[in-house]
Write a protein that holds these residues in place. Structure first.
Motif, PDB file in Angstrom:
ATOM      1  N   MET A 190       0.839  -1.202   0.000  1.00 31.55           N
ATOM      2  CA  MET A 190       0.000   0.000   0.000  1.00 31.55           C
ATOM      3  C   MET A 190       0.874   1.254   0.000  1.00 31.55           C
ATOM      4  O   MET A 190       0.724   2.158   0.824  1.00 31.55           O
ATOM      5  N   ASP A 191       1.789   1.316  -0.964  1.00 28.26           N
ATOM      6  CA  ASP A 191       2.717   2.442  -1.052  1.00 28.26           C
ATOM      7  C   ASP A 191       2.048   3.730  -1.510  1.00 28.26           C
ATOM      8  O   ASP A 191       2.544   4.823  -1.249  1.00 28.26           O
ATOM      9  N   GLY A 192       0.935   3.613  -2.211  1.00 30.54           N
ATOM     10  CA  GLY A 192       0.235   4.804  -2.688  1.00 30.54           C
ATOM     11  C   GLY A 192       0.305   4.951  -4.196  1.00 30.54           C
ATOM     12  O   GLY A 192       1.377   4.870  -4.792  1.00 30.54           O
ATOM     13  N   ILE A 193      -0.850   5.146  -4.814  1.00 30.50           N
ATOM     14  CA  ILE A 193      -0.956   5.348  -6.262  1.00 30.50           C
ATOM     15  C   ILE A 193      -1.802   6.591  -6.497  1.00 30.50           C
ATOM     16  O   ILE A 193      -2.901   6.716  -5.955  1.00 30.50           O
ATOM     17  N   ASN A 194      -1.310   7.505  -7.298  1.00 27.61           N
ATOM     18  CA  ASN A 194      -2.088   8.696  -7.627  1.00 27.61           C
ATOM     19  C   ASN A 194      -3.248   8.329  -8.546  1.00 27.61           C
ATOM     20  O   ASN A 194      -3.068   7.633  -9.550  1.00 27.61           O
ATOM     21  N   THR A 195      -4.441   8.769  -8.184  1.00 24.82           N
ATOM     22  CA  THR A 195      -5.634   8.538  -8.992  1.00 24.82           C
ATOM     23  C   THR A 195      -6.375   9.865  -9.138  1.00 24.82           C
ATOM     24  O   THR A 195      -6.080  10.827  -8.420  1.00 24.82           O
ATOM     25  N   PRO A 196      -7.355   9.942 -10.033  1.00 26.73           N
ATOM     26  CA  PRO A 196      -8.146  11.182 -10.149  1.00 26.73           C
ATOM     27  C   PRO A 196      -8.933  11.505  -8.886  1.00 26.73           C
ATOM     28  O   PRO A 196      -9.453  12.612  -8.750  1.00 26.73           O
ATOM     29  N   TYR A 197      -9.017  10.544  -7.946  1.00 30.38           N
ATOM     30  CA  TYR A 197      -9.833  10.730  -6.749  1.00 30.38           C
ATOM     31  C   TYR A 197      -8.977  10.920  -5.491  1.00 30.38           C
ATOM     32  O   TYR A 197      -9.498  10.955  -4.384  1.00 30.38           O
ATOM     33  N   GLY A 198      -7.675  11.019  -5.662  1.00 28.52           N
ATOM     34  CA  GLY A 198      -6.765  11.115  -4.530  1.00 28.52           C
ATOM     35  C   GLY A 198      -5.750   9.987  -4.580  1.00 28.52           C
ATOM     36  O   GLY A 198      -5.673   9.233  -5.558  1.00 28.52           O
ATOM     37  N   VAL A 199      -4.965   9.854  -3.521  1.00 29.79           N
ATOM     38  CA  VAL A 199      -3.942   8.813  -3.464  1.00 29.79           C
ATOM     39  C   VAL A 199      -4.560   7.536  -2.908  1.00 29.79           C
ATOM     40  O   VAL A 199      -5.027   7.507  -1.766  1.00 29.79           O
ATOM     41  N   ALA A 200      -4.573   6.484  -3.719  1.00 35.98           N
ATOM     42  CA  ALA A 200      -5.082   5.188  -3.273  1.00 35.98           C
ATOM     43  C   ALA A 200      -3.987   4.456  -2.513  1.00 35.98           C
ATOM     44  O   ALA A 200      -2.825   4.454  -2.922  1.00 35.98           O
ATOM     45  N   ALA A 201      -4.346   3.835  -1.397  1.00 39.38           N
ATOM     46  CA  ALA A 201      -3.375   3.132  -0.553  1.00 39.38           C
ATOM     47  C   ALA A 201      -3.133   1.724  -1.096  1.00 39.38           C
ATOM     48  O   ALA A 201      -3.408   0.716  -0.441  1.00 39.38           O
ATOM     49  N   LEU A 202      -2.622   1.653  -2.306  1.00 38.61           N
ATOM     50  CA  LEU A 202      -2.328   0.393  -2.980  1.00 38.61           C
ATOM     51  C   LEU A 202      -0.987   0.507  -3.686  1.00 38.61           C
ATOM     52  O   LEU A 202      -0.496   1.611  -3.929  1.00 38.61           O
ATOM     53  N   SER A 203      -0.405  -0.646  -4.018  1.00 42.47           N
ATOM     54  CA  SER A 203       0.825  -0.690  -4.805  1.00 42.47           C
ATOM     55  C   SER A 203       0.545  -1.430  -6.106  1.00 42.47           C
ATOM     56  O   SER A 203      -0.290  -2.339  -6.157  1.00 42.47           O
ATOM     57  N   MET A 204       1.236  -1.038  -7.145  1.00 45.34           N
ATOM     58  CA  MET A 204       1.103  -1.739  -8.420  1.00 45.34           C
ATOM     59  C   MET A 204       1.782  -3.105  -8.328  1.00 45.34           C
ATOM     60  O   MET A 204       2.771  -3.255  -7.614  1.00 45.34           O
ATOM     61  N   PRO A 205       1.254  -4.124  -9.050  1.00 44.38           N
ATOM     62  CA  PRO A 205       0.091  -4.067  -9.937  1.00 44.38           C
ATOM     63  C   PRO A 205      -1.225  -4.166  -9.166  1.00 44.38           C
ATOM     64  O   PRO A 205      -1.266  -4.702  -8.064  1.00 44.38           O
ATOM     65  N   VAL A 206      -2.289  -3.655  -9.784  1.00 49.18           N
ATOM     66  CA  VAL A 206      -3.610  -3.620  -9.170  1.00 49.18           C
ATOM     67  C   VAL A 206      -4.604  -4.311 -10.092  1.00 49.18           C
ATOM     68  O   VAL A 206      -4.529  -4.175 -11.317  1.00 49.18           O
ATOM     69  N   ALA A 207      -5.524  -5.071  -9.504  1.00 53.68           N
ATOM     70  CA  ALA A 207      -6.591  -5.719 -10.268  1.00 53.68           C
ATOM     71  C   ALA A 207      -7.938  -5.185  -9.806  1.00 53.68           C
ATOM     72  O   ALA A 207      -8.069  -4.701  -8.674  1.00 53.68           O
ATOM     73  N   LEU A 208      -8.936  -5.265 -10.686  1.00 55.89           N
ATOM     74  CA  LEU A 208     -10.272  -4.761 -10.384  1.00 55.89           C
ATOM     75  C   LEU A 208     -11.274  -5.900 -10.297  1.00 55.89           C
ATOM     76  O   LEU A 208     -11.231  -6.844 -11.094  1.00 55.89           O
ATOM     77  N   LEU A 209     -12.179  -5.811  -9.337  1.00 54.60           N
ATOM     78  CA  LEU A 209     -13.299  -6.736  -9.242  1.00 54.60           C
ATOM     79  C   LEU A 209     -14.462  -6.186 -10.062  1.00 54.60           C
ATOM     80  O   LEU A 209     -14.493  -4.994 -10.386  1.00 54.60           O
ATOM     81  N   PRO A 210     -15.433  -7.023 -10.404  1.00 58.30           N
ATOM     82  CA  PRO A 210     -16.590  -6.535 -11.166  1.00 58.30           C
ATOM     83  C   PRO A 210     -17.309  -5.413 -10.414  1.00 58.30           C
ATOM     84  O   PRO A 210     -17.276  -5.349  -9.185  1.00 58.30           O
TER      85      PRO A 210
END
Length: 275
Positions: free
Chosen positions: A206-226
């Motif tokens: 959870m190093d932090g990823i910049n997103t349009p909604y703020g910094v997400a507390a995740l590290s790459m790579p990231v997967a999405l659920l439905p």
């Protein structure tokens, strides 16, 4: 609390600018006052940053008006602006500009803090990049909450917030069980009503990823659920299968509501170790 020190937020207060500042006092409306550092995002995510005030020095050459534009009569004028009375010497030398900094006109914000994982209104001790106390220092010109009269005057003491105070309901997610060999319910609560919600997860940290909604507390790579749809109460659930090969794995998760829109909002992050 009515006094402040220019040392507030320094090491003698247990504040190292790496972790979220500790509580250094309580305002007379019952809300906590923190040192100068807080989470970048009000939902408790992102790096720890210096909380910046939304007040600034007015661009004036005399003290003939108030910050709201009120023109003063001559007998109400402030002293000339000079070396004896420089700009910043008086409260009226400052103006509030919405969203200029992290904090509102009360010098605080509704946010998640280490002591209040469900959220609270918190004031912050503001200081500039050089570490000098900065207006309005602790509490703005007005209190956010109701000033309890029992907190002032002779024998006054701290009282808790009144029962009528509104609690901050965070946007959060959780897993009903974290053991292998079956299905678990992934639940969302506190999302905006009747909106699309997507959950992202990472196994890398959870190093932090910049997103349009703020910094997400995740590290790459990231997967999405439905995608899921929240109900009128802002809740949604999804069944997930926890397979045996996930035993011992730590999963980092965070959700976003209204993905792809200007109103998108990140949830509080969640970390689960599969047993």
């Amino acid at each position: 609390m009515i006094g402040y020190s220019t040392a507030i937020g320094l090491s003698e207060f247990g504040d190292d600018s790496i972790d979220h500042s500790p509580i250094i006092g309580w305002a007379y409306d019952g809300n906590p006052i923190y040192g100068p550092y807080g989470f970048a995002n009000a939902n408790g995510t992102g790096p720890v940053v210096r909380m910046e005030t939304s007040y600034r020095i007015r661009n004036i050459t005399d003290r003939h008006t108030l910050p709201d534009g009120t023109v003063l009569s001559q007998n109400e004028w402030g002293p000339p602006i000079n070396n004896t009375y420089p700009l910043g010497a008086y409260n009226e030398d400052y103006e509030y500009v919405a969203n200029l900094g992290h904090l509102n006109e009360y010098n605080g914000r509704m946010c998640v803090t280490p002591e209040y994982p469900q959220g609270t209104f918190a004031y912050f001790s503001t200081r500039d990049a050089a570490g000098i106390a900065e207006y309005p220092y602790l509490v703005g010109p007005n209190y956010y909450g109701v000033l309890e009269t029992a907190n002032t005057g002779m024998g006054g003491g701290h009282l808790p917030p009144p029962p009528s105070a509104t609690d901050y309901a965070p946007f959060e997610l959780g897993l009903s069980q974290s053991t292998t060999g079956g299905n678990s319910q992934l639940a969302i609560a506190g999302a905006p009503s009747n909106t699309t919600v997507r959950i992202a997860y990472s196994l890398a940290g959870m190093d932090g990823i910049n997103t349009p909604y703020g910094v997400a507390a995740l590290s790459m790579p990231v997967a999405l659920l439905p995608p899921m749809q929240s109900n009128a109460q802002g809740m949604a659930t999804m069944s997930v299968n926890i397979t045996p090969n996930l035993s011992g794995v730590t999963v980092y998760m965070q959700a976003v509501s209204n993905p792809g829109s200007a109103t998108g909002m990140l949830s509080l992050p969640e970390r689960v170790t599969i047993l």
